[in-house]
Design an enzyme around this catalytic site. Structure first.
Site: not given
Ligand code: NAP
Length: 337
Positions: A90, A198
């Site tokens: 976004r 999970y």
């Molecule tokens: P993050 O930096 O918050 O990444 C999430 C990304 O999703 C952001 O770049 C955000 O960008 C984008 N996003 C959110 N809503 C969106 C929408 N409606 N449309 C398009 N893009 C959207 O967090 P992260 O830790 O790197 O997470 C990445 C992935 O890893 C996720 O799927 C998360 O569930 C998974 N994960 C992370 C962890 C962890 O511990 N970090 C553990 C398990 C799984 P915008 O705000 O620009 O839209």
């Protein structure tokens, strides 16, 4: 019951290993607590890029949520290996900044495309732009997600809709839109979804995310079976905790859980974005062309540590073991210990 004791019970550690943070609020991705359990010294992260340079030459990769966190790390790795990457989310400003930073670092073009994955029209427009700018992708990484912790009784229908729309429906819109175009063009591709540990077990306090990520897993395994005939592979990474700003600001907002989380990770440390990026790069590469429908947990042993009924016995002292052993020897059934 005190917060200390409640956290200790929740996380199956002794109360004196569980503490309230010295600072009341989180601190971005900075590590506030460095007291990793001692076994962490055996498992230092290797974050150098694992695959050979040029592995992704002439390949196009589309990464949702590629502007931050794990998405940024995966984009950096694919770009370093020669891919032309398109990152979509976004916040266009953040995307552009990341795209410039990675391009400068790797010498390969990274494109930024605005996209709200929960809106099918926005997905269609973003995929149109992707196809116009660089063509149909060879790699699609469904990584975008939102999540927050909350008692389920406090969830509004809107909260439920927001998380499940982004995580499950967003992944479906991206996958179906690109998949249909690939089928029409008779072109194959490797899809990867980033879910969570999970998604297997379910988890309280993140119920919309757990339900939606489980749906993503089933979407991907189903399509792995159905769309192999069109040249498409679908794999899933389930990461354990990795300290990204996005995840930890909403999952550990006051910085309390990081230390107790570490107590439940077999290798004694959090994961790193680079470790996930190397696995993602392998799964989406031709080296993994026989891998599809795979669900790979990368969590430092957190899932198994929380699952095992007797794992809490790590806390039992040698003296306590001696007492228990003597008692067991005294039972009639086991005589030859
Ligand atoms: P993050 O930096 O918050 O990444 C999430 C990304 O999703 C952001 O770049 C955000 O960008 C984008 N996003 C959110 N809503 C969106 C929408 N409606 N449309 C398009 N893009 C959207 O967090 P992260 O830790 O790197 O997470 C990445 C992935 O890893 C996720 O799927 C998360 O569930 C998974 N994960 C992370 C962890 C962890 O511990 N970090 C553990 C398990 C799984 P915008 O705000 O620009 O839209």
């Amino acid at each position: 019951m005190s917060l200390l004791r409640r956290l200790a019970v929740l996380n199956r550690v002794s109360p004196n290993k569980c503490f309230i943070p010295a600072r009341p609020f989180g601190n971005g991705t900075n590590t506030l607590y460095q007291s990793n359990p001692p076994q962490a010294r055996f498992f230092p992260p290797s974050e150098g890029i694992m695959l050979l340079p040029g592995t992704y030459k002439n390949k196009v990769a589309f990464i949702t949520g590629g502007g931050t966190g794990l998405g940024k790390a995966m984009t950096t790795t694919l770009s370093s290996l020669g891919a032309e990457c398109v990152i979509a989310s976004r916040n266009l400003e953040v995307l552009k900044k990341t795209a410039d930073e990675i391009s400068q670092q790797t010498g390969n073009k990274v494109h930024a495309v605005q996209c709200n994955v929960r809106d099918p029209a926005s997905v269609e427009a973003a995929v149109n732009q992707l196809v116009n700018d660089v063509g149909l992708p060879d790699v699609v990484i469904n990584n975008a997600a939102e999540n927050f912790i909350s008692p389920s009784e406090k969830l509004s229908p809107n909260a439920w809709r927001t998380i499940t729309d982004i995580v499950l429906n967003g992944t479906a819109y991206v996958t179906l839109d690109i998949g249909k175009r690939l089928i029409k063009a008779e072109k194959g591709a490797a899809f990867l979804a980033i879910t969570t540990i999970y998604a297997e077990s379910g988890s309280g306090f993140v119920v919309p995310s757990a339900a939606a990520k489980a749906g993503v897993k089933t979407l991907c395994t189903s399509l792995a079976a159905e769309w192999g005939r069109y040249g498409m592979r679908f794999n899933i990474i389930q990461p354990g905790p990795i300290k990204t700003k996005g995840a930890f600001s909403r999952m550990d907002p006051i910085g309390t859980f990081e230390q107790v989380m570490l107590e439940n990770i077999a290798v004694g440390r959090l994961g790193t974005p680079g470790e996930i990026a190397n696995l993602a790069a392998y799964l989406c590469s031709d080296y993994a062309s026989w891998v599809t429908g795979a669900i790979i947990r990368m969590d430092g042993g957190k899932y198994v540590s929380l699952a095992g009924e007797f794992n809490g016995m790590k806390e039992v002292t040698q003296e306590q073991w001696a007492i228990m052993e003597a008692k067991i020897r005294n039972t009639k059934r086991i005589v030859n210990l």
